[in-house]
Design an enzyme around this catalytic site. Sequence first.
Site, PDB file in Angstrom:
ATOM      1  CB  SER A 179      -0.932  -0.003   1.214  1.00 21.38           C
ATOM      2  OG  SER A 179      -0.188  -0.090   2.412  1.00 21.38           O
ATOM      3  CG  HIS A 207      -3.678  -0.893  -1.788  1.00 24.87           C
ATOM      4  ND1 HIS A 207      -4.102   0.399  -2.020  1.00 24.87           N
ATOM      5  CD2 HIS A 207      -3.508  -1.008  -0.457  1.00 24.87           C
ATOM      6  CE1 HIS A 207      -4.168   1.045  -0.870  1.00 24.87           C
ATOM      7  NE2 HIS A 207      -3.810   0.212   0.095  1.00 24.87           N
ATOM      8  CE  LYS A 238      -7.263   0.739   1.171  1.00 23.87           C
ATOM      9  NZ  LYS A 238      -6.823  -0.083   2.285  1.00 23.87           N
TER      10      LYS A 238
HETATM   11  C1  LIG Z   1      -6.518  -0.108   3.660  1.00 28.31           C
HETATM   12  C2  LIG Z   1      -5.881  -1.363   4.057  1.00 28.31           C
HETATM   13  C3  LIG Z   1      -6.453  -2.186   5.040  1.00 28.31           C
HETATM   14  C4  LIG Z   1      -7.640  -1.759   5.834  1.00 28.31           C
HETATM   15  O1  LIG Z   1      -8.781  -1.818   5.071  1.00 28.31           O
HETATM   16  P1  LIG Z   1     -10.054  -0.950   5.496  1.00 28.31           P
HETATM   17  O2  LIG Z   1     -11.165  -1.571   4.733  1.00 28.31           O
HETATM   18  O3  LIG Z   1      -9.762   0.445   5.068  1.00 28.31           O
HETATM   19  O4  LIG Z   1     -10.202  -1.089   6.970  1.00 28.31           O
HETATM   20  C5  LIG Z   1      -5.852  -3.404   5.295  1.00 28.31           C
HETATM   21  N1  LIG Z   1      -4.736  -3.785   4.650  1.00 28.31           N
HETATM   22  C6  LIG Z   1      -4.147  -3.002   3.726  1.00 28.31           C
HETATM   23  C7  LIG Z   1      -2.914  -3.477   3.048  1.00 28.31           C
HETATM   24  C8  LIG Z   1      -4.689  -1.765   3.408  1.00 28.31           C
HETATM   25  O5  LIG Z   1      -4.108  -0.972   2.519  1.00 28.31           O
END
Ligand SMILES: *Cc1c(COP(=O)(O)O)cnc(C)c1O
Length: 390
Positions: A179, A207, A238
């Site tokens: 990320s 992602h 995302k």
């Molecule tokens: C954004 C993210 C999360 C958390 O996800 P949410 O749905 O925003 O709580 C978990 N792991 C990674 C790698 C992320 O980028």
Amino acid sequence: MLTNHFRTTLQQLTDQSVRRSLSPLESATGPIVSHAGRTVILLSSNDYLGLATHPEVVQAAIEATERYGTGSGASRLVSGTLPPHTSLEAALAKFKGTDASLVFGAGYLANVGVIPTLIDRGGLIIADRLCHASLIDGCRLSRADFRVFRHGDCAHLETLLRRRVSYRSTLIITEGLFSMDGDLAPLSDLVELAERYDAMLYVDDAHGTGIMGATGRGTIEQFDLEGRIPFHMGTLSKALGSYGAYVVGSNDCVQYLLNVARPFIFTTALPPAMAAAASAAITVVEREPERRARLWANRHYLFNGLRNQGFRLTPTVSPILPVLIGDAAKASAFADRLLAHGVYATAIRPPTVPDGTSRIRFTVTAQHTTNQLDEALQAVKLAGRETGLL
Ligand SMILES: *Cc1c(COP(=O)(O)O)cnc(C)c1O
């Protein structure tokens, strides 16, 4: 006493240039947003395909709200399982080519919930050093021993696997697409190491979902490893433009998790609107590959533009384009100047990234026009000069 604690902590964060603050937008997320009364180009969103505002996705959320209400009313296991949840789980399993899937309230909840069901005290977790905070917190909750391997370094991981002594079980943890660096995990090698050393592999594809792989199924499709990774997680928050997360895998895996994963059991079900929006988003991902094509074209355009200006980027292969600054104060100053020139791109500082690796994490989406990217590059150049980075 408590007030003092708040104040001294905040002062320390300010002194270290890592204090955070909210910077509200006055419009929906998108390539252009309204911020503090001005129109600015947003280069910080994970809504890679622009699905959070896609008319069909929005309509699905509205219809689900009208039919099923705003809140789910209870945990999935009590009385919270509604048609949008079951349809979404079917759609996810089909999209990912697995038997089943289980939806969680958020990616954070999925990670802190699932990891402790896989391993406990007496086990060993070996995680990539750059794993997301939610993965780290899941590891802590599991009470297993915890080691990190150097980012993407399978030789280091293998050394740690060889050095294991009589652990009951071993779990390797990685993100699919990282990320904050935008690079991919060496997933084929990780699968092989996991098989060779009889370890479990946990992949977080938050992602990658929707953008990686020939058809957007994610990083596992990208590496042609479908079928070799028994289960994995990803988020709906995302590229799918909604909220929530999923685990896809076998029926047994899903039945196991819904019986033992505490953040599944003890939390209210995802709002019906979010589940319906995510289902609609999957349909759009499958039907409109041109969005992915546009995303990648934009990605190459902005990447080349940034590199040609002389900025140092991480070894990214994705629409996540982090410009490395190093010092937290400098990264913040750069972000401030960017905003002054009409570009909203947040400085990412510790503890989100390791000390000394503060950065501006630019993200581009399918919706940006070439004109907007040209304007943004102009602003980046000015801000870079003003802060002495160029
Ligand atoms: C954004 C993210 C999360 C958390 O996800 P949410 O749905 O925003 O709580 C978990 N792991 C990674 C790698 C992320 O980028």
